[in-house]
Design a protein around this motif. Structure first.
Motif, PDB file in Angstrom:
ATOM      1  N   LEU A  23       0.828  -1.212   0.000  1.00 41.42           N
ATOM      2  CA  LEU A  23       0.000   0.000   0.000  1.00 41.42           C
ATOM      3  C   LEU A  23       0.863   1.262   0.000  1.00 41.42           C
ATOM      4  O   LEU A  23       0.637   2.193  -0.785  1.00 41.42           O
ATOM      5  N   VAL A  24       1.841   1.287   0.880  1.00 42.05           N
ATOM      6  CA  VAL A  24       2.680   2.476   1.029  1.00 42.05           C
ATOM      7  C   VAL A  24       3.581   2.669  -0.188  1.00 42.05           C
ATOM      8  O   VAL A  24       3.714   3.782  -0.714  1.00 42.05           O
ATOM      9  N   GLN A  52       3.235   1.534  -3.309  1.00 42.86           N
ATOM     10  CA  GLN A  52       2.487   1.908  -4.504  1.00 42.86           C
ATOM     11  C   GLN A  52       1.949   3.324  -4.407  1.00 42.86           C
ATOM     12  O   GLN A  52       1.905   4.050  -5.401  1.00 42.86           O
ATOM     13  N   THR A  53       1.575   3.740  -3.219  1.00 47.54           N
ATOM     14  CA  THR A  53       1.124   5.123  -3.027  1.00 47.54           C
ATOM     15  C   THR A  53       2.251   6.104  -3.332  1.00 47.54           C
ATOM     16  O   THR A  53       2.046   7.128  -3.998  1.00 47.54           O
ATOM     17  N   CYS A  54       3.449   5.779  -2.844  1.00 50.33           N
ATOM     18  CA  CYS A  54       4.620   6.620  -3.102  1.00 50.33           C
ATOM     19  C   CYS A  54       4.933   6.652  -4.600  1.00 50.33           C
ATOM     20  O   CYS A  54       5.165   7.710  -5.182  1.00 50.33           O
ATOM     21  N   GLY A  75       2.879   5.972  -7.112  1.00 45.47           N
ATOM     22  CA  GLY A  75       1.804   6.641  -7.837  1.00 45.47           C
ATOM     23  C   GLY A  75       1.850   8.153  -7.677  1.00 45.47           C
ATOM     24  O   GLY A  75       1.606   8.901  -8.633  1.00 45.47           O
ATOM     25  N   ALA A  76       2.166   8.611  -6.463  1.00 42.08           N
ATOM     26  CA  ALA A  76       2.258  10.058  -6.231  1.00 42.08           C
ATOM     27  C   ALA A  76       3.368  10.667  -7.082  1.00 42.08           C
ATOM     28  O   ALA A  76       3.194  11.734  -7.679  1.00 42.08           O
ATOM     29  N   VAL A  78      -6.266  16.176  -2.910  1.00 44.27           N
ATOM     30  CA  VAL A  78      -6.444  15.056  -1.976  1.00 44.27           C
ATOM     31  C   VAL A  78      -7.056  15.539  -0.662  1.00 44.27           C
ATOM     32  O   VAL A  78      -7.943  14.886  -0.092  1.00 44.27           O
ATOM     33  N   THR A  96      -7.750  13.779   5.338  1.00 43.05           N
ATOM     34  CA  THR A  96      -6.398  14.139   4.904  1.00 43.05           C
ATOM     35  C   THR A  96      -6.001  15.491   5.474  1.00 43.05           C
ATOM     36  O   THR A  96      -4.868  15.674   5.929  1.00 43.05           O
TER      37      THR A  96
END
Length: 269
Positions: free
Chosen positions: A200-201, A203-205, A207-208, A226, A233
């Motif tokens: 999760l972390v 892929q989030t990094c 993707g960002a 976001v 957030t």
């Protein structure tokens, strides 16, 4: 094309893994030299050709120097004595200026300074490159092609900026790894499996970063996209801002940049 690599530590190994992964250079065209026998053993285990002396690299078209800055003084003296050809010299070291290498190897030396990062191993690095006046245009194209296969290339004309880039992107992966580690640990605290939290972390990094590169919006706009008003957030960002996260990041990375500058000052004494 033959490539000699001096230093088979983390950065040297990452570089080799990257160029082999990209299939632009064959294993038989890469030659490894390291004064550390254990590193040579690792290179052999990786199926690479190892050399026992610097003089055995003199027929290489390109010699990559991937040793620590403190080892440059003796290494360059040895290279001057033992390598009688004039290959392209590519230096990865933080704080070691082109002028210093020229003072050791001679004014005709063809020198390329590159600041990559450890992500070369998977073809996702960003490498800042600057050439000295002796590097020919066709040689610049060769260097650019190699590092474009390892990720993004930024060409520089002002060598002083390499110190800044060292602090930002050369060291940068470690900063993100630390932030990611913190997020993963928090996910585990709230019941997530570690492997799921890592995915999760990470892929989030990823993707960002991809969104920043592809979007026409600036970073403030992306944050607002976001962090909707009154949302969860925004609550998290309020804590970060109240703890002065920007100052923490700025002061930390500034310290890295200033240390890179000090390396040249100390080694030139």
């Amino acid at each position: 094309m033959k490539i000699g690599l001096i230093g088979y530590g983390r950065m040297g190994k990452s570089f080799v893994e990257g160029i082999l992964r990209s299939n632009i250079i064959d294993k038989k065209s890469i030659f490894i030299y390291d004064i550390n026998e254990e590193k040579l053993k690792i290179a052999k285990e990786d199926g690479l050709i190892v050399k026992k002396s610097l003089s055995e690299l003199e027929n290489c078209d390109i010699i990559i120097i991937a040793v620590k800055p403190k080892d440059y003084n003796q290494l360059l003296d040895d290279m001057k004595d033992k390598i009688n050809t004039n290959p392209l010299i590519v230096s990865f070291a933080a704080g070691i200026k082109i002028s210093y290498i020229e003072s050791k190897l001679g004014e005709n030396a063809k020198i390329v300074r590159v600041m990559p990062n450890i992500c070369t191993s998977i073809g996702e690095a960003v490498s800042a490159i600057i050439f000295n006046k002796n590097v020919k245009e066709n040689e610049k194209l060769i260097i650019n092609k190699i590092f474009e296969n390892l990720g993004m290339v930024i060409l520089l004309e002002n060598e002083d900026l390499i110190d800044v880039i060292t602090g930002l992107s050369g060291s940068g992966p470690a900063y993100f790894f630390l932030i990611m580690k913190s997020m993963v640990e928090l996910g585990k605290k709230y019941g997530l499996d570690e492997n799921i939290a890592i995915k999760l972390v990470a892929q989030t990094c990823k993707g960002a970063g991809a969104l920043v590169l592809q979007s026409k919006e600036d970073l403030d706009k992306l944050i607002r996209m976001v962090a909707t008003p009154g949302g969860i957030t925004e609550e998290a960002l309020k804590i970060m801002i109240s703890r002065d996260i920007m100052n923490i990041i700025h002061s930390s990375i500034s310290t890295a940049i200033e240390k890179a500058k000090l390396i040249h000052q100390n080694i030139s004494k």
